[in-house]
Design a protein around this motif. Structure first.
Motif: not given
Length: 260
Positions: A39-50, A232-238, A242-247, A252-253
């Motif tokens: 990973g890197c800063v860019t690959l976090w996308r907008d998740f940190p700022k939000k 623990v989120i069912p059917d979600i990977g690593h 990214k895969e269950a962004s809203e949840q 976290t919030k």
């Protein structure tokens, strides 16, 4: 409220490190985002700022040495304790930027770094969010890495990673895969450190994580001494963020709102 933003290369321990630091909320904690093995800063996308805006916390995200816009690694050969060394480096970065009230959000390798940092340097750490962290090596982890190695050979994975890491891709890929699949690394384990963690902890894991089982979650929360929560989120990977962004975002919030 003030706006104080750093988005530049800074020197830490004689290494050039790319940092984005948004200090917007006086007297509030800073969420530190720690990326994974590729990973890197860019690959976090907008998740940190939000997340920063939603929790009214400051935000610090950086490219670890070898990644993104930071200096290359001197070699892809890592010592068994490289994650512990990353925690030492993070402590130096926090001291340099005068961050005294940190909430660590670490993904994969970053989650392990967060745990080690909170154990070794508790005075600056207010809480931890671990996403798919490892505390020991599992067979499923090694299977996932061997599959990634196969994908690296047969697909355009290297080309896609080069968009973010430039000519450092081969080095970071070897650093990840050759370290974790080495005979020496099979005994790596940080469970002995977990009893030193007294701050609140949220552990987020995809139930279908291709790199780790729920033993990573349960053995962590059973050993730390602070208050713990798990998601623990069912059917979600690593990569739940990214895969269950809203949840992941909402959990976290809510956690940060409680501990800040």
């Amino acid at each position: 409220m003030k706006e104080h933003t750093i988005a530049k290369i800074i020197q830490v321990d004689y290494k050039n490190i790319y940092v984005e630091y948004y200090h917007t909320f006086d007297g509030c904690p800073t969420i530190i985002f720690l990326h994974d093995s590729l990973g890197c800063v860019t690959l976090w996308r907008d998740f940190p700022k939000k997340l920063s805006e939603a929790t009214k916390c400051n935000m610090l995200v950086y490219d670890r040495l070898g990644y993104g816009k930071s200096d290359p690694m001197p070699t892809h050969k890592r010592p068994v304790n490289y994650l512990e060394l990353e925690a030492n480096f993070l402590d130096k970065l926090l001291i340099q930027l005068d961050v005294k009230d940190a909430i660590l959000f670490g993904h994969s390798d970053g989650g392990s770094i967060a745990l080690i940092t909170a154990a070794k340097y508790p005075d600056r750490i207010k809480a931890i969010i671990c996403e798919a962290a490892h505390i020991f090596v599992e067979e499923v982890t090694l299977r996932g890495i061997y599959e990634a190695m196969d994908s690296y050979k047969k697909t355009n994975l290297a080309e896609r990673l080069a968009k973010y890491h430039g000519d450092k891709v081969e080095c970071i890929f070897k650093a990840w895969t050759e370290t974790w699949t080495s005979a020496d690394y099979k005994v790596w384990n940080i469970e002995y450190l977990l009893k030193e963690i007294t701050c609140p902890l949220l552990f987020i894991q995809g139930e279908a994580d291709e790199y780790g089982t729920l033993d990573q979650v349960n053995r962590t929360i059973n050993r730390v001494r602070g208050k713990t929560e798990k998601l623990v989120i069912p059917d979600i990977g690593h990569s739940p963020h990214k895969e269950a962004s809203e949840q992941t975002f909402n959990a976290t919030k809510d956690f940060i709102t409680k501990v800040k």
